[in-house]
Design a protein around this motif. Structure first.
Motif, PDB file in Angstrom:
ATOM      1  N   LEU A 129      13.879  38.330  67.716  1.00  0.00           N
ATOM      2  CA  LEU A 129      13.128  38.750  68.900  1.00  0.00           C
ATOM      3  C   LEU A 129      12.872  37.564  69.824  1.00  0.00           C
ATOM      4  CD1 LEU A 129      11.797  41.007  70.422  1.00  0.00           C
ATOM      5  CD2 LEU A 129       9.763  40.702  69.032  1.00  0.00           C
ATOM      6  N   GLU A 130      12.536  36.407  69.257  1.00  0.00           N
ATOM      7  CA  GLU A 130      12.350  35.223  70.093  1.00  0.00           C
ATOM      8  C   GLU A 130      13.655  34.845  70.791  1.00  0.00           C
ATOM      9  OE1 GLU A 130      10.662  30.645  70.046  1.00  0.00           O
ATOM     10  OE2 GLU A 130      11.078  31.612  68.128  1.00  0.00           O
ATOM     11  N   SER A 131      14.756  34.937  70.077  1.00  0.00           N
ATOM     12  CA  SER A 131      16.058  34.619  70.648  1.00  0.00           C
ATOM     13  C   SER A 131      16.389  35.560  71.811  1.00  0.00           C
ATOM     14  CB  SER A 131      17.135  34.700  69.566  1.00  0.00           C
ATOM     15  OG  SER A 131      18.394  34.445  70.109  1.00  0.00           O
ATOM     16  N   ALA A 132      16.149  36.848  71.630  1.00  0.00           N
ATOM     17  CA  ALA A 132      16.411  37.823  72.694  1.00  0.00           C
ATOM     18  C   ALA A 132      15.530  37.544  73.906  1.00  0.00           C
ATOM     19  CB  ALA A 132      16.181  39.236  72.179  1.00  0.00           C
ATOM     20  N   PHE A 133      14.275  37.209  73.648  1.00  0.00           N
ATOM     21  CA  PHE A 133      13.355  36.892  74.743  1.00  0.00           C
ATOM     22  C   PHE A 133      13.833  35.664  75.511  1.00  0.00           C
ATOM     23  CE2 PHE A 133       9.712  34.336  76.159  1.00  0.00           C
ATOM     24  CZ  PHE A 133       9.164  35.199  77.086  1.00  0.00           C
ATOM     25  N   LEU A 134      14.192  34.603  74.793  1.00  0.00           N
ATOM     26  CA  LEU A 134      14.647  33.382  75.449  1.00  0.00           C
ATOM     27  C   LEU A 134      15.943  33.609  76.229  1.00  0.00           C
ATOM     28  CD1 LEU A 134      13.863  30.692  72.742  1.00  0.00           C
ATOM     29  CD2 LEU A 134      12.739  31.004  74.955  1.00  0.00           C
ATOM     30  N   ALA A 135      16.856  34.393  75.667  1.00  0.00           N
ATOM     31  CA  ALA A 135      18.108  34.684  76.367  1.00  0.00           C
ATOM     32  C   ALA A 135      17.838  35.392  77.691  1.00  0.00           C
ATOM     33  CB  ALA A 135      19.029  35.525  75.489  1.00  0.00           C
ATOM     34  N   GLU A 136      16.938  36.359  77.674  1.00  0.00           N
ATOM     35  CA  GLU A 136      16.600  37.070  78.911  1.00  0.00           C
ATOM     36  C   GLU A 136      15.921  36.144  79.909  1.00  0.00           C
ATOM     37  OE1 GLU A 136      17.578  40.071  79.974  1.00  0.00           O
ATOM     38  OE2 GLU A 136      18.737  40.045  78.120  1.00  0.00           O
ATOM     39  N   ARG A 156      16.304  25.419  66.374  1.00  0.00           N
ATOM     40  CA  ARG A 156      15.675  24.099  66.433  1.00  0.00           C
ATOM     41  C   ARG A 156      14.160  24.174  66.579  1.00  0.00           C
ATOM     42  NH1 ARG A 156      20.636  23.701  68.587  1.00  0.00           N
ATOM     43  NH2 ARG A 156      21.930  21.966  67.943  1.00  0.00           N
ATOM     44  N   GLY A 157      13.593  25.330  66.349  1.00  0.00           N
ATOM     45  CA  GLY A 157      12.143  25.468  66.393  1.00  0.00           C
ATOM     46  C   GLY A 157      11.627  26.367  67.496  1.00  0.00           C
ATOM     47  N   GLY A 158      12.444  26.610  68.495  1.00  0.00           N
ATOM     48  CA  GLY A 158      12.067  27.533  69.561  1.00  0.00           C
ATOM     49  C   GLY A 158      10.817  27.110  70.304  1.00  0.00           C
ATOM     50  N   ALA A 205       8.369  32.940  67.520  1.00  0.00           N
ATOM     51  CA  ALA A 205       8.742  33.547  66.231  1.00  0.00           C
ATOM     52  C   ALA A 205       7.610  33.407  65.216  1.00  0.00           C
ATOM     53  CB  ALA A 205      10.023  32.924  65.687  1.00  0.00           C
ATOM     54  N   ASP A 206       6.891  32.293  65.251  1.00  0.00           N
ATOM     55  CA  ASP A 206       5.769  32.108  64.327  1.00  0.00           C
ATOM     56  C   ASP A 206       4.691  33.154  64.570  1.00  0.00           C
ATOM     57  OD1 ASP A 206       7.032  29.878  63.233  1.00  0.00           O
ATOM     58  OD2 ASP A 206       6.024  28.496  64.615  1.00  0.00           O
TER      59      ASP A 206
END
Length: 93
Positions: free
Chosen positions: A25-32, A71-73, A77-78
């Motif tokens: 979910l964090e990855s999808a958010f950052l990509a957007e 690398r920790g975002g 995610a935490d």
């Protein structure tokens, strides 16, 4: 002979699954966010890749977001994992 009850208690997801879900979910958010910021905007003019370049910049943003999370975002995610664990334990956030 032992009978299995008609309703079984739900099996809580494995901790690894919760973490993977939170990171996804964090990855999808950052990509957007990267796409909205125009970080990977296709080039116009000479040397521009045209429609193909526009399609592949989306893949690049997705991969960069996954690399950021690996690398920790940004810590999202935490927070998500914590909320998922509370929900799985039956606590209200």
């Amino acid at each position: 002979m032992t009978l299995i009850p008609a309703t079984l208690p739900p099996i809580p997801p494995a901790p690894d699954a919760l973490r993977r879900s939170a990171e996804a979910l964090e990855s999808a958010f950052l990509a957007e966010m990267l796409k909205s910021a125009g970080v990977f905007r296709a080039h116009d003019g000479p040397g521009g890749g045209g429609e193909g370049e526009a399609q592949f910049t989306s893949f690049l943003a997705d991969e960069q977001a996954r690399a950021l999370v690996a690398r920790g975002g940004i810590g999202l995610a935490d927070s998500i994992e914590h909320a998922l664990r509370q929900r799985a334990a039956g606590a209200r956030p």
